[in-house]
Design an enzyme around this catalytic site. Structure first.
Site, PDB file in Angstrom:
ATOM      1  N   HIS A  72       0.843  -1.207   0.000  1.00 56.28           N
ATOM      2  CA  HIS A  72       0.000   0.000   0.000  1.00 56.28           C
ATOM      3  C   HIS A  72       0.871   1.248   0.000  1.00 56.28           C
ATOM      4  O   HIS A  72       1.838   1.324   0.741  1.00 56.28           O
ATOM      5  CB  HIS A  72      -0.906   0.032   1.235  1.00 56.28           C
ATOM      6  CG  HIS A  72      -2.067  -0.919   1.146  1.00 56.28           C
ATOM      7  ND1 HIS A  72      -3.141  -0.851   1.992  1.00 56.28           N
ATOM      8  CD2 HIS A  72      -2.326  -1.936   0.296  1.00 56.28           C
ATOM      9  CE1 HIS A  72      -4.020  -1.788   1.675  1.00 56.28           C
ATOM     10  NE2 HIS A  72      -3.534  -2.474   0.650  1.00 56.28           N
ATOM     11  N   TYR A 205      -8.904   5.084   8.277  1.00 59.25           N
ATOM     12  CA  TYR A 205      -8.985   5.440   9.699  1.00 59.25           C
ATOM     13  C   TYR A 205     -10.069   6.506   9.830  1.00 59.25           C
ATOM     14  O   TYR A 205      -9.918   7.596   9.296  1.00 59.25           O
ATOM     15  CB  TYR A 205      -7.657   6.010  10.193  1.00 59.25           C
ATOM     16  CG  TYR A 205      -6.523   5.002  10.305  1.00 59.25           C
ATOM     17  CD1 TYR A 205      -5.796   4.606   9.185  1.00 59.25           C
ATOM     18  CD2 TYR A 205      -6.180   4.467  11.545  1.00 59.25           C
ATOM     19  CE1 TYR A 205      -4.749   3.693   9.298  1.00 59.25           C
ATOM     20  CE2 TYR A 205      -5.130   3.551  11.666  1.00 59.25           C
ATOM     21  CZ  TYR A 205      -4.425   3.173  10.543  1.00 59.25           C
ATOM     22  OH  TYR A 205      -3.396   2.268  10.664  1.00 59.25           O
ATOM     23  N   PRO A 297      -2.704   0.277  19.142  1.00 56.83           N
ATOM     24  CA  PRO A 297      -2.539  -0.174  17.755  1.00 56.83           C
ATOM     25  C   PRO A 297      -2.804   0.875  16.673  1.00 56.83           C
ATOM     26  O   PRO A 297      -2.549   0.605  15.498  1.00 56.83           O
ATOM     27  CB  PRO A 297      -3.528  -1.341  17.630  1.00 56.83           C
ATOM     28  CG  PRO A 297      -4.498  -1.161  18.738  1.00 56.83           C
ATOM     29  CD  PRO A 297      -3.798  -0.438  19.833  1.00 56.83           C
ATOM     30  N   LYS A 301       2.368   0.016  15.060  1.00 57.50           N
ATOM     31  CA  LYS A 301       3.805  -0.018  15.318  1.00 57.50           C
ATOM     32  C   LYS A 301       4.309  -1.224  16.121  1.00 57.50           C
ATOM     33  O   LYS A 301       5.512  -1.499  16.137  1.00 57.50           O
ATOM     34  CB  LYS A 301       4.213   1.251  16.098  1.00 57.50           C
ATOM     35  CG  LYS A 301       4.201   2.506  15.260  1.00 57.50           C
ATOM     36  CD  LYS A 301       5.430   2.593  14.378  1.00 57.50           C
ATOM     37  CE  LYS A 301       5.294   3.565  13.244  1.00 57.50           C
ATOM     38  NZ  LYS A 301       4.807   2.977  11.991  1.00 57.50           N
ATOM     39  N   TYR A 389       4.479   6.816   9.906  1.00 59.04           N
ATOM     40  CA  TYR A 389       3.642   5.645   9.615  1.00 59.04           C
ATOM     41  C   TYR A 389       4.429   4.586   8.841  1.00 59.04           C
ATOM     42  O   TYR A 389       4.365   3.393   9.169  1.00 59.04           O
ATOM     43  CB  TYR A 389       2.385   6.064   8.837  1.00 59.04           C
ATOM     44  CG  TYR A 389       1.329   4.987   8.818  1.00 59.04           C
ATOM     45  CD1 TYR A 389       0.364   4.902   9.818  1.00 59.04           C
ATOM     46  CD2 TYR A 389       1.299   4.031   7.797  1.00 59.04           C
ATOM     47  CE1 TYR A 389      -0.594   3.907   9.818  1.00 59.04           C
ATOM     48  CE2 TYR A 389       0.336   3.025   7.780  1.00 59.04           C
ATOM     49  CZ  TYR A 389      -0.606   2.961   8.795  1.00 59.04           C
ATOM     50  OH  TYR A 389      -1.541   1.965   8.788  1.00 59.04           O
TER      51      TYR A 389
HETATM   52  P1  RFL Z   1       4.215 -11.615  21.244  1.00 61.57           P
HETATM   53  O1  RFL Z   1       3.744 -11.705  19.862  1.00 61.57           O
HETATM   54  O2  RFL Z   1       3.224 -11.325  22.317  1.00 61.57           O
HETATM   55  O3  RFL Z   1       4.982 -12.968  21.564  1.00 61.57           O
HETATM   56  C1  RFL Z   1       5.373 -13.332  22.874  1.00 61.57           C
HETATM   57  C2  RFL Z   1       5.409 -14.838  22.957  1.00 61.57           C
HETATM   58  O4  RFL Z   1       5.889 -15.218  24.237  1.00 61.57           O
HETATM   59  C3  RFL Z   1       5.068 -16.274  24.718  1.00 61.57           C
HETATM   60  N1  RFL Z   1       5.155 -16.308  26.184  1.00 61.57           N
HETATM   61  C4  RFL Z   1       5.973 -17.140  26.877  1.00 61.57           C
HETATM   62  N2  RFL Z   1       6.838 -18.066  26.459  1.00 61.57           N
HETATM   63  C5  RFL Z   1       7.536 -18.739  27.393  1.00 61.57           C
HETATM   64  N3  RFL Z   1       7.384 -18.530  28.743  1.00 61.57           N
HETATM   65  C6  RFL Z   1       6.504 -17.608  29.187  1.00 61.57           C
HETATM   66  N4  RFL Z   1       6.360 -17.401  30.490  1.00 61.57           N
HETATM   67  C7  RFL Z   1       5.763 -16.853  28.239  1.00 61.57           C
HETATM   68  N5  RFL Z   1       4.839 -15.873  28.333  1.00 61.57           N
HETATM   69  C8  RFL Z   1       4.479 -15.548  27.090  1.00 61.57           C
HETATM   70  C9  RFL Z   1       3.692 -15.959  24.187  1.00 61.57           C
HETATM   71  O5  RFL Z   1       2.878 -17.121  24.142  1.00 61.57           O
HETATM   72  C10 RFL Z   1       4.040 -15.456  22.790  1.00 61.57           C
HETATM   73  O6  RFL Z   1       4.092 -16.487  21.836  1.00 61.57           O
HETATM   74  O7  RFL Z   1       5.361 -10.498  21.412  1.00 61.57           O
HETATM   75  P2  RFL Z   1       6.437  -9.969  20.356  1.00 61.57           P
HETATM   76  O8  RFL Z   1       7.154 -11.088  19.681  1.00 61.57           O
HETATM   77  O9  RFL Z   1       7.196  -8.933  21.094  1.00 61.57           O
HETATM   78  O10 RFL Z   1       5.576  -9.266  19.207  1.00 61.57           O
HETATM   79  C11 RFL Z   1       4.822  -8.110  19.466  1.00 61.57           C
HETATM   80  C12 RFL Z   1       3.551  -8.091  18.606  1.00 61.57           C
HETATM   81  O11 RFL Z   1       2.860  -9.306  18.775  1.00 61.57           O
HETATM   82  C13 RFL Z   1       2.628  -6.922  18.961  1.00 61.57           C
HETATM   83  O12 RFL Z   1       3.371  -5.764  19.221  1.00 61.57           O
HETATM   84  C14 RFL Z   1       1.640  -6.606  17.807  1.00 61.57           C
HETATM   85  O13 RFL Z   1       0.713  -7.643  17.614  1.00 61.57           O
HETATM   86  C15 RFL Z   1       0.879  -5.319  18.097  1.00 61.57           C
HETATM   87  N6  RFL Z   1      -0.090  -4.978  17.054  1.00 61.57           N
HETATM   88  C16 RFL Z   1       0.315  -4.415  15.853  1.00 61.57           C
HETATM   89  N7  RFL Z   1       1.630  -4.227  15.591  1.00 61.57           N
HETATM   90  C17 RFL Z   1       2.026  -3.752  14.369  1.00 61.57           C
HETATM   91  O14 RFL Z   1       3.230  -3.583  14.151  1.00 61.57           O
HETATM   92  N8  RFL Z   1       1.137  -3.438  13.374  1.00 61.57           N
HETATM   93  C18 RFL Z   1      -0.183  -3.596  13.551  1.00 61.57           C
HETATM   94  O15 RFL Z   1      -0.957  -3.354  12.616  1.00 61.57           O
HETATM   95  C19 RFL Z   1      -0.654  -4.065  14.838  1.00 61.57           C
HETATM   96  N9  RFL Z   1      -1.951  -4.249  15.057  1.00 61.57           N
HETATM   97  C20 RFL Z   1      -1.446  -5.246  17.231  1.00 61.57           C
HETATM   98  C21 RFL Z   1      -2.365  -4.851  16.211  1.00 61.57           C
HETATM   99  C22 RFL Z   1      -1.911  -5.897  18.364  1.00 61.57           C
HETATM  100  C23 RFL Z   1      -3.245  -6.140  18.494  1.00 61.57           C
HETATM  101  N10 RFL Z   1      -3.623  -6.844  19.644  1.00 61.57           N
HETATM  102  C24 RFL Z   1      -4.424  -8.017  19.606  1.00 61.57           C
HETATM  103  C25 RFL Z   1      -2.971  -6.565  20.887  1.00 61.57           C
HETATM  104  C26 RFL Z   1      -3.710  -5.085  16.353  1.00 61.57           C
HETATM  105  C27 RFL Z   1      -4.155  -5.706  17.488  1.00 61.57           C
HETATM  106  C28 RFL Z   1      -5.644  -5.909  17.605  1.00 61.57           C
HETATM  107  C1  PHB Z   2      -4.803  -4.504  11.272  1.00 60.82           C
HETATM  108  O1  PHB Z   2      -4.951  -4.742  10.053  1.00 60.82           O
HETATM  109  O2  PHB Z   2      -5.005  -5.365  12.142  1.00 60.82           O
HETATM  110  C2  PHB Z   2      -4.404  -3.153  11.711  1.00 60.82           C
HETATM  111  C3  PHB Z   2      -4.102  -2.199  10.746  1.00 60.82           C
HETATM  112  C4  PHB Z   2      -3.718  -0.917  11.140  1.00 60.82           C
HETATM  113  C5  PHB Z   2      -3.653  -0.618  12.494  1.00 60.82           C
HETATM  114  C6  PHB Z   2      -3.944  -1.583  13.449  1.00 60.82           C
HETATM  115  C7  PHB Z   2      -4.322  -2.850  13.050  1.00 60.82           C
HETATM  116  O3  PHB Z   2      -3.306   0.642  12.871  1.00 60.82           O
END
Ligand code: RFL
Ligand code: PHB
Length: 396
Positions: A72, A205, A297, A301, A389
């Site tokens: 995109h 957005y 979110p 980032k 962004y």
């Molecule tokens: P994770 O992905 O949470 O992975 C951590 C792992 O550690 C495990 N764990 C353990 N393992 C061993 N012993 C323990 N005691 C443990 N405790 C936990 C867990 O099971 C897991 O597998 O962290 P990591 O690798 O730092 O990655 C971070 C990302 O997952 C997170 O920042 C993003 O998902 C945030 N986020 C977004 N980030 C983006 O860059 N772009 C996006 O568009 C975006 N959208 C989002 C998001 C997060 C969302 N939610 C659900 C919070 C949208 C949403 C809705």
């Molecule tokens: C997503 O596609 O899950 C998503 C996209 C943009 C955001 C957050 C989540 O800012």
């Protein structure tokens, strides 16, 4: 068992770190609490910055992302019934984002880890960290856990705490050493995954007086949508019809566009938080990703920061093993925190601008509308939004 780096957590941070280390000739063993299937199916982020895409490609892990990811070049802001495009690529000298689900990234990383024979333990319980303080004479870093009923110990030189916000790593650091900064927002996101072919070319957005809404996607047949809701929102009160009706209201615009509807495959509520723990290192333990910091979110980032952290960490560990130099390791926390705080500010800025809140006074409402007008009419303001962004470039 003995290895050079023990990695806790198989999210994007831990998995990518294991690959970057292997490519530098550094051994690691990874320990994860959940099952492999759970990690591969957890629906989360979807936006990859240019630098994240480049890092995954350079590590030789990008084949499927290149085939299936959606590139995109802009995003839209919708407010006051009008859609406004931010031309990210034009404003940033050619940078872009790629839409590719985090669970797809995780799947690719796990498949490649299998192919390269990485040592991984899934479904580990009672994970605990020992010997962190870093006095090499006395302390030997060690990760202990139970796996299939057997107690396991990994002796190592360093531990990478990549176990997310609720993991054990950050809490293994003495409270007197850590300083934390936090903001919990008075709203959350209700997210759905829908079986509907995207009918907008880019993410939308939307700021609406009833609350924020976001139109995103995962593939040519799957849409991802979010609605601002209460932090304690009761999902059982949200029938599919109510969700679509609320989405249509919040995306109302004079051009008549409406998000295409389809069967709802998944629903969930995501709380919104900003959080940073400093420093990101204690002795032999290095925190990376959500273990050290959380962003709301709205700026997309979180996963990108996780990737940026392990990029810095892998280079620092490589230098340590290649020529015994710990300068980069010593600078790890301050190097990462610079990018982290920029992303914290941007995510907070986007969140404030786009979400009306019950706490807002009429004065604050007007300020938000002024900010939206500014970023969509001033090239300087739009460029600042676009540069953040798509993500700031990595240091050479
Ligand atoms: P994770 O992905 O949470 O992975 C951590 C792992 O550690 C495990 N764990 C353990 N393992 C061993 N012993 C323990 N005691 C443990 N405790 C936990 C867990 O099971 C897991 O597998 O962290 P990591 O690798 O730092 O990655 C971070 C990302 O997952 C997170 O920042 C993003 O998902 C945030 N986020 C977004 N980030 C983006 O860059 N772009 C996006 O568009 C975006 N959208 C989002 C998001 C997060 C969302 N939610 C659900 C919070 C949208 C949403 C809705
Ligand atoms: C997503 O596609 O899950 C998503 C996209 C943009 C955001 C957050 C989540 O800012």
């Amino acid at each position: 068992m003995r290895t050079q780096v023990a990695i806790v957590g198989a999210g994007p941070a831990g998995l990518l770190l294991s690959h970057l280390l292997r490519r530098e000739g550094v051994d690691s063993i990874l320990v994860e609490a959940q099952s492999r299937q759970y990690c591969e199916q957890r629906i989360r982020a979807g936006v990859l910055e240019q630098g994240t895409v480049d890092t995954i490609n350079e590590a030789g892990l990008g084949a499927r992302m290149q085939r299936e990811g959606l590139v995109h070049h802009g995003i839209e802001l919708l407010f006051g019934r009008n859609r406004h495009r931010i031309d990210m690529t034009g404003l940033t000298g050619g940078r872009a984002i790629t839409i590719y689900g985090q669970h797809e990234v995780v799947r690719d990383l796990i498949d490649a880890a299998d192919a390269h024979g990485h040592h991984m333990f899934f479904e580990a319980s009672g994970v605990s960290l020992h010997g962190l303080a870093g006095d090499a004479q006395r302390d030997r870093p060690e990760v202990r856990f139970m796996h299939q009923g057997v107690e396991q110990r990994i002796e190592c030189d360093y531990i990478a705490g990549c176990d997310g916000f609720h993991g054990v790593s950050r809490n293994s650091i003495p409270a007197s050493v850590l300083r934390t900064y936090e903001r919990v927002y008075p709203f959350a996101w209700l997210g759905i995954l829908a079986e509907a072919a995207p009918n907008a070319a880019e993410l939308v957005y939307a700021h609406h007086e009833r609350g924020f809404a976001l139109y995103s996607m995962r593939s040519p047949s799957i849409t991802r949508l979010y609605l601002q809701c209460a932090p304690d929102e009761d999902l059982s009160q949200w029938s599919d019809d109510r969700i679509w009706s609320e989405l249509k209201t919040r995306f109302e615009n004079d051009g008549g566009w409406q998000p295409a509807e389809g069967a709802i495959l998944q629903k969930g509520v995501t709380p919104m938080r900003s959080f940073v723990a400093e420093p990101m290192q204690y002795g032999r333990l290095f925190l990376a990703g959500d273990a050290a910091h959380i962003v709301p979110p709205t700026g997309a980032k979180g996963m990108n920061l996780a990737v940026a952290d392990v990029r810095v960490l892998s280079q620092a560990l490589a230098a340590r093993y290649r020529d015994g130099c710990t300068d980069l390791l010593d600078a790890y926390s301050s190097t990462c925190l610079e990018r982290v705080w920029r992303a914290e500010h941007f995510s907070w800025f986007m969140t404030n601008m786009l979400h009306p809140s019950a706490d807002d006074t009429p004065f604050v409402n007007r300020l938000k509308m002024s900010e939206l007008n500014y970023v969509t009419t001033s090239e300087a303001a739009a460029r600042s939004l676009a540069e953040n962004y798509v993500g700031l470039p990595f240091a050479a």
